[in-house]
Design a protein around this motif. Structure first.
Motif, PDB file in Angstrom:
ATOM      1  N   LEU A 143       0.870  -1.173   0.000  1.00 22.08           N
ATOM      2  CA  LEU A 143       0.000   0.000   0.000  1.00 22.08           C
ATOM      3  C   LEU A 143       0.903   1.217   0.000  1.00 22.08           C
ATOM      4  O   LEU A 143       1.688   1.412   0.933  1.00 22.08           O
ATOM      5  N   TRP A 144       0.819   2.008  -1.062  1.00 20.90           N
ATOM      6  CA  TRP A 144       1.600   3.239  -1.175  1.00 20.90           C
ATOM      7  C   TRP A 144       0.692   4.411  -0.855  1.00 20.90           C
ATOM      8  O   TRP A 144      -0.393   4.544  -1.434  1.00 20.90           O
ATOM      9  N   VAL A 145       1.123   5.231   0.074  1.00 19.16           N
ATOM     10  CA  VAL A 145       0.423   6.462   0.410  1.00 19.16           C
ATOM     11  C   VAL A 145       1.304   7.590  -0.120  1.00 19.16           C
ATOM     12  O   VAL A 145       2.306   7.938   0.509  1.00 19.16           O
ATOM     13  N   PRO A 146       0.987   8.151  -1.292  1.00 15.46           N
ATOM     14  CA  PRO A 146       1.861   9.161  -1.879  1.00 15.46           C
ATOM     15  C   PRO A 146       1.960  10.447  -1.066  1.00 15.46           C
ATOM     16  O   PRO A 146       2.877  11.230  -1.260  1.00 15.46           O
ATOM     17  N   ASN A 147       1.002  10.654  -0.134  1.00 18.91           N
ATOM     18  CA  ASN A 147       1.046  11.828   0.723  1.00 18.91           C
ATOM     19  C   ASN A 147       0.841  13.070  -0.149  1.00 18.91           C
ATOM     20  O   ASN A 147      -0.139  13.151  -0.863  1.00 18.91           O
ATOM     21  N   TYR A 148       1.770  13.985  -0.186  1.00 17.03           N
ATOM     22  CA  TYR A 148       1.640  15.187  -1.028  1.00 17.03           C
ATOM     23  C   TYR A 148       2.555  15.100  -2.251  1.00 17.03           C
ATOM     24  O   TYR A 148       2.874  16.103  -2.874  1.00 17.03           O
ATOM     25  N   ASP A 149       2.938  13.898  -2.640  1.00 13.71           N
ATOM     26  CA  ASP A 149       3.840  13.662  -3.772  1.00 13.71           C
ATOM     27  C   ASP A 149       3.045  13.624  -5.081  1.00 13.71           C
ATOM     28  O   ASP A 149       2.923  12.601  -5.732  1.00 13.71           O
ATOM     29  N   PHE A 150       2.469  14.770  -5.454  1.00 14.79           N
ATOM     30  CA  PHE A 150       1.548  14.836  -6.587  1.00 14.79           C
ATOM     31  C   PHE A 150       2.184  14.483  -7.925  1.00 14.79           C
ATOM     32  O   PHE A 150       1.559  13.829  -8.749  1.00 14.79           O
ATOM     33  N   ARG A 210      -1.416  -1.235  -4.166  1.00 14.56           N
ATOM     34  CA  ARG A 210      -2.572  -0.385  -3.884  1.00 14.56           C
ATOM     35  C   ARG A 210      -2.125   1.042  -3.578  1.00 14.56           C
ATOM     36  O   ARG A 210      -1.008   1.266  -3.129  1.00 14.56           O
ATOM     37  N   VAL A 211      -3.020   2.002  -3.770  1.00 12.50           N
ATOM     38  CA  VAL A 211      -2.690   3.417  -3.564  1.00 12.50           C
ATOM     39  C   VAL A 211      -3.804   4.078  -2.748  1.00 12.50           C
ATOM     40  O   VAL A 211      -4.978   4.009  -3.114  1.00 12.50           O
TER      41      VAL A 211
END
Length: 135
Positions: free
Chosen positions: A82-89, A103-104
């Motif tokens: 599970l990748w949580v990109p956070n604020y890595d737009f 998953r994201v």
């Protein structure tokens, strides 16, 4: 399933502190979790020593398609994850090419146009969105 809390660069900020706290708590519960730095960040002096950090193996000056390819390859190799990109737009560009087991989960930190625009674009490929406050 491994959790990867993303950040384009490590520095002291509310979003990065939240990620470190989540990673720390999940690890205490026995889960495999780490911070994923996608934009270089040699040294990373503010990263707490009890939080594991992983890096994408590309130079910070590499062209975006090369960076995206490296990130996509890394995340697909970590699956199931599970990748949580956070604020890595900028790196949301990889989500259409991820395996279904990579998953994201997006985090909506603020009711700003930047978040609305990027999350709306990525929505078809996201597995979920978490808002940190009510808007």
């Amino acid at each position: 399933m491994k959790l990867l809390w993303g950040t384009p660069g490590w520095h002291l900020s509310g979003a990065n502190t939240l990620g470190a706290d989540i990673v720390r708590g999940l690890r205490r519960l026995g889960h495999d979790a780490s911070i994923l730095v996608t934009g270089g960040g040699e040294g990373l002096p503010d990263v707490p020593c009890d939080v594991p950090v992983e890096h994408i193996a590309t130079a910070a000056a590499a062209p975006w398609p090369e960076r995206w390819s490296a990130l996509r390859t890394f995340l697909n190799a970590q699956a199931p994850c599970l990748w949580v990109p956070n604020y890595d737009f900028v790196n949301l560009a990889v989500v259409p090419g991820l395996r279904s087991s990579a998953r994201v989960l997006a985090v909506w930190h603020a009711d700003e146009a930047l978040y609305r625009r990027n999350i709306a674009w990525a929505a078809p490929w996201l597995d979920g969105v978490v808002a940190v406050s009510s808007f």
